[in-house]
Write a protein that holds these residues in place. Structure first.
Motif, PDB file in Angstrom:
ATOM      1  N   GLU A 117       0.854  -1.194   0.000  1.00 34.39           N
ATOM      2  CA  GLU A 117       0.000   0.000   0.000  1.00 34.39           C
ATOM      3  C   GLU A 117       0.880   1.230   0.000  1.00 34.39           C
ATOM      4  O   GLU A 117       1.779   1.371   0.824  1.00 34.39           O
ATOM      5  N   THR A 118       0.628   2.128  -0.938  1.00 34.70           N
ATOM      6  CA  THR A 118       1.347   3.394  -0.980  1.00 34.70           C
ATOM      7  C   THR A 118       0.463   4.423  -1.660  1.00 34.70           C
ATOM      8  O   THR A 118      -0.364   4.069  -2.500  1.00 34.70           O
ATOM      9  N   ASN A 119       0.660   5.676  -1.296  1.00 36.78           N
ATOM     10  CA  ASN A 119      -0.108   6.726  -1.961  1.00 36.78           C
ATOM     11  C   ASN A 119       0.537   7.133  -3.272  1.00 36.78           C
ATOM     12  O   ASN A 119      -0.069   7.787  -4.101  1.00 36.78           O
TER      13      ASN A 119
ATOM     14  N   LEU B 197       9.252   0.819  -3.280  1.00 35.65           N
ATOM     15  CA  LEU B 197       8.924  -0.285  -2.376  1.00 35.65           C
ATOM     16  C   LEU B 197       9.294  -1.637  -2.981  1.00 35.65           C
ATOM     17  O   LEU B 197       9.855  -2.499  -2.314  1.00 35.65           O
ATOM     18  N   ILE B 198       8.979  -1.806  -4.248  1.00 29.61           N
ATOM     19  CA  ILE B 198       9.265  -3.091  -4.893  1.00 29.61           C
ATOM     20  C   ILE B 198      10.763  -3.318  -5.029  1.00 29.61           C
ATOM     21  O   ILE B 198      11.273  -4.411  -4.749  1.00 29.61           O
TER      22      ILE B 198
ATOM     23  N   ARG C 141      -2.039   4.360   5.627  1.00 26.66           N
ATOM     24  CA  ARG C 141      -1.720   5.009   4.352  1.00 26.66           C
ATOM     25  C   ARG C 141      -2.612   6.234   4.125  1.00 26.66           C
ATOM     26  O   ARG C 141      -2.129   7.313   3.810  1.00 26.66           O
ATOM     27  N   GLU C 142      -3.918   6.056   4.347  1.00 32.29           N
ATOM     28  CA  GLU C 142      -4.837   7.148   4.051  1.00 32.29           C
ATOM     29  C   GLU C 142      -4.675   8.311   5.008  1.00 32.29           C
ATOM     30  O   GLU C 142      -4.722   9.468   4.619  1.00 32.29           O
TER      31      GLU C 142
ATOM     32  N   ASN D  58       9.596   6.399  -1.231  1.00 33.82           N
ATOM     33  CA  ASN D  58       8.573   7.002  -2.085  1.00 33.82           C
ATOM     34  C   ASN D  58       9.075   7.140  -3.504  1.00 33.82           C
ATOM     35  O   ASN D  58      10.238   7.436  -3.731  1.00 33.82           O
ATOM     36  N   SER D  59       8.190   6.918  -4.449  1.00 35.69           N
ATOM     37  CA  SER D  59       8.539   7.204  -5.833  1.00 35.69           C
ATOM     38  C   SER D  59       7.262   7.452  -6.609  1.00 35.69           C
ATOM     39  O   SER D  59       6.184   7.056  -6.189  1.00 35.69           O
ATOM     40  N   GLU D  60       7.405   8.119  -7.731  1.00 35.77           N
ATOM     41  CA  GLU D  60       6.248   8.410  -8.568  1.00 35.77           C
ATOM     42  C   GLU D  60       5.977   7.247  -9.507  1.00 35.77           C
ATOM     43  O   GLU D  60       4.875   7.029  -9.953  1.00 35.77           O
TER      44      GLU D  60
END
Ligand SMILES: [Zn+2]
Length: 753
Positions: A182-184, A190-191, A225-226, A282-284
């Motif tokens: 789960e990520t925003n 993460l992977i 996450r939220e 974090n990444s886009e």
């Protein structure tokens, strides 16, 4: 997943499944839902275990109210192991409450708590230095409405420090544990780090990631996450779904391999993430990813999806043109190849759909399985697979091309390219299905060049399809219920056509078709012998006593479709199923009440109701404020309050908490479930605590509330004398069951009390 885990003598510096299992045994001794006696026993057990490791344990307590209007008092357990650095912290979490009213919570989530406890024992024994703080969080009230996680993320100072959460969960009692992140943002960071951490048995794919993103989710991690923008990995298993939330979720039913699998995630990830800079996750960018057997992970960026699709189409058409040019095939052959494929596809789906409808007809008791997955469900999945394969062989025997096997393979490949195009557009995480198509195009090229290609080479080239598709054939019906068994049939045919380069050359397709039909029969008949209920596969049933204090009427109620020796006493031998039932208790799977009969009126102490107008009312703005207190006079487990949905509140406070979702006129769930149309809130009471509402309304109209006050102690009630269930029965899960419910309409009364 790990195998042969029952060995003893694992050193203290390694994760021992058997030691973790000892924790599961302690946690899963009794149902430990919020408000039960065993709930505090389990809490004390966890606190003690942590203290014995020399950790300073704290409990975080408080009310929390979720956006679905669920309020409860949660007691989270926390501890922190300080690292040498000053970066973000790693959070290990699971929940320690079990599902009300009867789950022993051995898998859900005793297995998660045990995994973390054993992991931390190992970490502290090894005593290796680490940079990041490691926070342990055992949440409470997860089963009620994720209240513990909500309390943590909004009120606890440590929540701001967390950079990554590892959450351990269960939705069944066995099988492999699946990683779902789960990520925003995008999943790339993460992977990449997950792969670097090198878990031995990664089971995950981006298809699940994409599907998961489209659905409304409910795990503790979702709340983090939220509401806290915290990234996380979820590790959860779903096999033996029939045990989920039932009195059968006991330690003996938890597969040890599954527990070992949880440990096989935790240890390398803990070892890796304890030192990594967690602010870098974090990444886009998003990645496609999936696991191969033997622990290998493949990943590549979403940006490759369209180039790979274009390459797929180009190669396909290049080979096709080659075939036309060499006069190996023509358009007629290609279109003829569509016939057996489409008939197999549609035929299998229809056949298996009818097969399941037939099962529901001859085994009406299957309707009692609230999870939608029967105890013998795996036999039905196998039945669906074998029936589909049988049909495929028979159809290809009759309609397939005998000379031009390549011709039969072209249309299915093209069909797959179309599926890949759809996934590229709408379900990007599944776009890796292009990979077996590449192998297929290669096979097609060989088939056009050689009269009889090497079957072993062809088999080898078909294996990628098997590896990537087979897991979905079984996991879909387990996760979503046997009502979608036909999806297993569709996927089987999709998989079958990838083996046409092998099967297409078989001379004895008809014999194989008949052999698979025979196997189907053997499995289907075996399922029949495992269709009945017994001690190991108990029958779920339900009974609640409802006292309507307005009408001074009492009734027995059930959610069951069939009566059994236990419920017969209350509803007769052949009761009528009510179709329009207005009592609105909630159930996760949407069951409504079915049977109803008159019951004796016994004395159930009514709650004290204190409804007053407050002097803070603002007559200029025409705002009137009220206070409503409901004080139970017996040991209760929950109160549900209903109010006409059209009623708008200007302000709303419950037990001191601002309830913004409520006074906006609707809670978000109203959109999804009609059943909860008028429900204002559910208060999961742990004791005799008073429910306190304060609200403001515009104008003189005052809302009228309907209260359902429930206790889960029907079988202990001395006046009602309900006998214990036989050993072949368990309480029906997910519904308000074994309950003594008191219904009362609450109206404002001007006269002073
Ligand atoms: Zn759970």
């Amino acid at each position: 997943m790990p195998r042969n885990v029952d060995t003893g003598n694992i050193p203290q510096t390694e994760f021992s499944t058997l030691r973790a299992f000892q924790d599961v045994i302690q946690i899963g001794k009794a149902p430990h839902f919020v408000g039960s006696k065993a709930h505090s026993v389990v809490r004390n057990y966890i606190v003690n275990e942590l203290q014995e490791l020399g950790l300073e344990v704290q409990t975080q307590e408080g009310y929390s109210l979720t956006k679905d209007g669920e309020i409860s008092w949660s007691q989270n357990i926390l501890a922190k192991i300080s690292g040498s650095g000053s970066g973000k912290a790693l959070l290990l979490m699971s929940h320690y409450d079990s599902a009300g009213h009867s789950s022993f919570g051995a898998s859900d989530a005793g297995s998660g708590v045990a995994t973390i406890l054993e992991g931390i024992r190992v970490l502290l024994t090894k005593n290796e230095p680490h940079k990041n703080d490691i926070i342990l969080l055992f949440t409470d009230s997860e089963e009620l409405g994720l209240n513990g996680a909500e309390l943590f993320v909004n009120e606890h100072p440590w929540a701001k420090e967390v950079g990554l959460a590892l959450n351990f969960e269960a939705r069944g009692s066995g099988g492999n544990s699946f990683m779902l992140l789960e990520t925003n943002g995008g999943n790339a960071g993460l992977i990449q780090h997950f792969i670097k951490a090198k878990p031995d048995f990664p089971v995950t794919n981006s298809l699940a990631y994409s599907v998961y993103k489209m659905l409304p989710n409910d795990t503790d991690l979702t709340v983090l996450r939220e509401q806290g923008n915290i990234n996380g990995f979820n590790f959860a298993f779903i096999d033996d779904h029939f045990d989920y939330h039932t009195a059968n979720d006991i330690p003996a039913n938890l597969d040890k391999e599954t527990l070992a699998h949880q440990g096989s995630y935790l240890m390398p990830l803990l070892d890796y993430f304890k030192d990594v800079d967690l602010s870098e996750l974090n990444s886009e960018e998003d990645l496609i990813y999936f696991n191969l057997p033997f622990g290998k992970m493949i990943s590549y960026p979403f940006s490759w999806i369209f180039p790979m699709l274009i390459i797929g189409f180009s190669l396909f058409f290049a080979v096709l043109i080659y075939g036309f040019y060499k006069k190996k095939i023509n358009l007629k052959i290609v279109f003829k190849g569509a016939v057996p494929f489409l008939i197999s596809l549609v035929g299998s789906a229809i056949l298996v759909f009818l097969l399941w409808q037939f099962c529901l007809m001859i085994y009406p008791e299957y309707a009692e399985m609230e999870q939608g997955f029967t105890y013998n469900g795996y036999y039905y999945i196998a039945s669906a697979i074998f029936l589909s394969i049988s049909l495929c062989f028979l159809i290809y025997h009759n309609l397939g091309t005998l000379e031009k096997q390549a011709g039969d393979f072209i249309f299915p490949l093209f069909f797959w390219l179309l599926i890949c195009t759809l996934t590229a557009l709408y379900l990007e995480g599944a776009a890796y299905f292009i990979i077996p198509v590449y192998f297929g195009v290669l096979q097609l090229w060989v088939m056009l060049r050689q009269k009889s290609p090497n079957p072993f080479l062809m088999l080898l080239l078909s294996l990628p399809a098997l590896v990537l598709l087979l897991p979905f054939v079984t996991s879909f019906p387990v996760a979503l219920g046997l009502k979608i068994l036909y999806v297993a049939a569709i996927l089987t045919v999709f998989l079958f056509v990838f083996f046409l380069p092998v099967f297409g050359y078989f001379k004895r397709k008809k014999a194989l078709g008949l052999l698979f039909f025979l196997l189907f029969n053997v499995i289907f008949i075996t399922a029949h012998f495992k269709s009945g209920f017994n001690e190991k596969r108990p029958k779920p049933n339900s009974l609640v006593y409802l006292l309507d204090t307005d009408a001074q009427k009492a009734t027995w109620n059930s959610y069951d479709k069939l009566v059994d020796s236990w419920t017969q006493k209350y509803f007769g031998e052949d009761p009528v199923i009510l179709t329009s039932e207005k009592e609105a208790f909630s159930s996760k799977y949407g069951s409504g009440l079915t049977f109803k009969s008159e019951a004796p009126i016994v004395n159930i102490p009514e709650p004290g109701i204190f409804f007053e107008k407050l002097n803070t009312s603002d007559s200029l703005k025409n705002i009137n404020r009220y206070s409503l207190k409901i004080a139970p006079n017996r040991k209760i487990n929950r109160m549900e309050l209903y109010v006409d949905r059209s009623f708008n509140f200007e302000e709303f406070k419950v037990n001191g908490l601002e309830a913004d979702s409520i006074y906006l006129g609707a809670n978000p769930f109203h959109v999804f479930t009609k059943r909860w149309l008028n429900r204002l809130l559910i208060y999961h009471a742990a004791n005799r605590d008073t429910l306190r509402l304060e609200f403001a309304v515009k104008g003189e109209k005052i809302p009228e509330f309907i209260l359902y006050e429930a206790s889960f102690d029907l079988l202990e009630n001395e006046k009602l004398k309900v006998p214990q269930r036989e050993k072949t029965m368990i309480p029906r899960p997910f519904v308000l069951n074994d309950a003594v419910i008191l219904k009362k309409t609450i109206r404002f009364d001007e006269s002073p009390k």
